[in-house]
Scaffold this active site. Structure first.
Site, PDB file in Angstrom:
ATOM      1  N   VAL A 103     -60.798 -41.243  79.473  1.00 37.76           N
ATOM      2  CA  VAL A 103     -61.475 -42.529  79.274  1.00 37.76           C
ATOM      3  C   VAL A 103     -60.611 -43.380  78.342  1.00 37.76           C
ATOM      4  O   VAL A 103     -60.225 -42.938  77.260  1.00 37.76           O
ATOM      5  CB  VAL A 103     -62.881 -42.333  78.663  1.00 37.76           C
ATOM      6  CG1 VAL A 103     -63.543 -43.685  78.431  1.00 37.76           C
ATOM      7  CG2 VAL A 103     -63.737 -41.443  79.558  1.00 37.76           C
ATOM      8  N   LYS A 104     -60.315 -44.594  78.803  1.00 34.91           N
ATOM      9  CA  LYS A 104     -59.436 -45.468  78.019  1.00 34.91           C
ATOM     10  C   LYS A 104     -60.306 -46.473  77.269  1.00 34.91           C
ATOM     11  O   LYS A 104     -61.137 -47.168  77.877  1.00 34.91           O
ATOM     12  CB  LYS A 104     -58.480 -46.183  78.964  1.00 34.91           C
ATOM     13  CG  LYS A 104     -57.179 -46.636  78.357  1.00 34.91           C
ATOM     14  CD  LYS A 104     -56.253 -47.096  79.487  1.00 34.91           C
ATOM     15  CE  LYS A 104     -54.936 -47.604  78.994  1.00 34.91           C
ATOM     16  NZ  LYS A 104     -54.174 -48.243  80.080  1.00 34.91           N
ATOM     17  N   VAL A 105     -60.113 -46.543  75.950  1.00 33.27           N
ATOM     18  CA  VAL A 105     -60.918 -47.467  75.131  1.00 33.27           C
ATOM     19  C   VAL A 105     -59.981 -48.323  74.284  1.00 33.27           C
ATOM     20  O   VAL A 105     -58.900 -47.866  73.900  1.00 33.27           O
ATOM     21  CB  VAL A 105     -61.897 -46.700  74.193  1.00 33.27           C
ATOM     22  CG1 VAL A 105     -62.846 -45.821  74.992  1.00 33.27           C
ATOM     23  CG2 VAL A 105     -61.161 -45.856  73.162  1.00 33.27           C
TER      24      VAL A 105
END
Ligand code: G3P
Length: 217
Positions: free
Chosen positions: A82-84
């Site tokens: 998951v890219k944040v």
């Protein structure tokens, strides 16, 4: 060093994947737009094709919504990272999702302090953007080197994922410094094999081979 493809173009990823050089994929909202595909559908296809981590980016700006989006993206496949974004909401999301055992890639990193925060929040990957620093006359490579030093000083396990790579030189420099991963567009990865002396040498070998009149098969 691991090579990730920075693209959501399934054909371009497939072509490189066949060479055995692809250790993962990174995407972002701009790359999803460029692909013209639905994020959930295209990400699922990429995850099925590539064994390594596939980064898919949240788009909410508040932590609660970001966490919800992150959990939904993580459901696509076990190899989702998951890219944040590197904001306080992104860091909180990173902490929550990494505590749940999900891979998290903290993106849009432009300083050592930001990289420190991401490591403390349990990030699997930190993505410093080299090219965008170079664009404003700062030194992207210096940032990679500084993060390497600081992470090694404290034994952080967060992997340095050099992003916003625009040239073959960026790749070689990242490798010299000791970045764990580079992510680059397919066209930059393809250029890594190019050398004028390879072309010239091959041309000479082919010319001489033709004169022998032989064939191997
Ligand atoms: O994955 C994001 C990053 O690699 C973006 O690169 O060229 O748009 O700065 P660029």
């Amino acid at each position: 060093m691991k090579f990730f493809v920075d693209s959501a173009d399934i054909d371009a990823i497939a072509e490189l994947n066949d060479t055995g050089m692809v250790d993962g994929v990174t995407t972002n909202p701009s790359l999803i737009l460029k692909s013209g595909r639905d994020i959930l559908e295209v990400t699922k296809e990429i995850c099925a094709m590539v064994d390594g981590p596939v980064s898919a980016e949240v788009v909410a700006l508040e932590a609660d919504a970001m966490i919800e989006e992150g959990r939904k993206l993580a459901e696509i496949a076990p190899n989702i990272a998951v890219k944040v974004p590197l904001t306080w909401a992104g860091l909180k999301t990173c902490k929550v999702l990494s505590d749940e055992g999900k891979m998290v890639n903290v993106t849009l990193c432009f300083s050592v302090n930001q990289a420190l925060l991401a490591a403390k929040a349990g990030a699997t990957f930190i993505s410093p953007f080299i090219g965008r620093l170079d664009d404003i006359n700062l030194d992207g490579m210096e940032l990679i080197a500084d993060i390497r030093t600081v992470y090694d000083n404290y034994g952080f396990g967060t992997e340095i994922l050099a992003a916003s790579i625009r040239s073959a030189n960026h790749v070689a420099e990242s490798a010299r410094i000791g970045a764990d991963v580079i992510t680059a567009p397919p066209e930059v990865l393809k250029k890594l094999a190019s050398h004028p002396l390879t072309d010239k040498g091959l041309e000479a070998f082919m010319a001489d081979w033709a004169k022998t009149g032989q064939s191997i098969l």
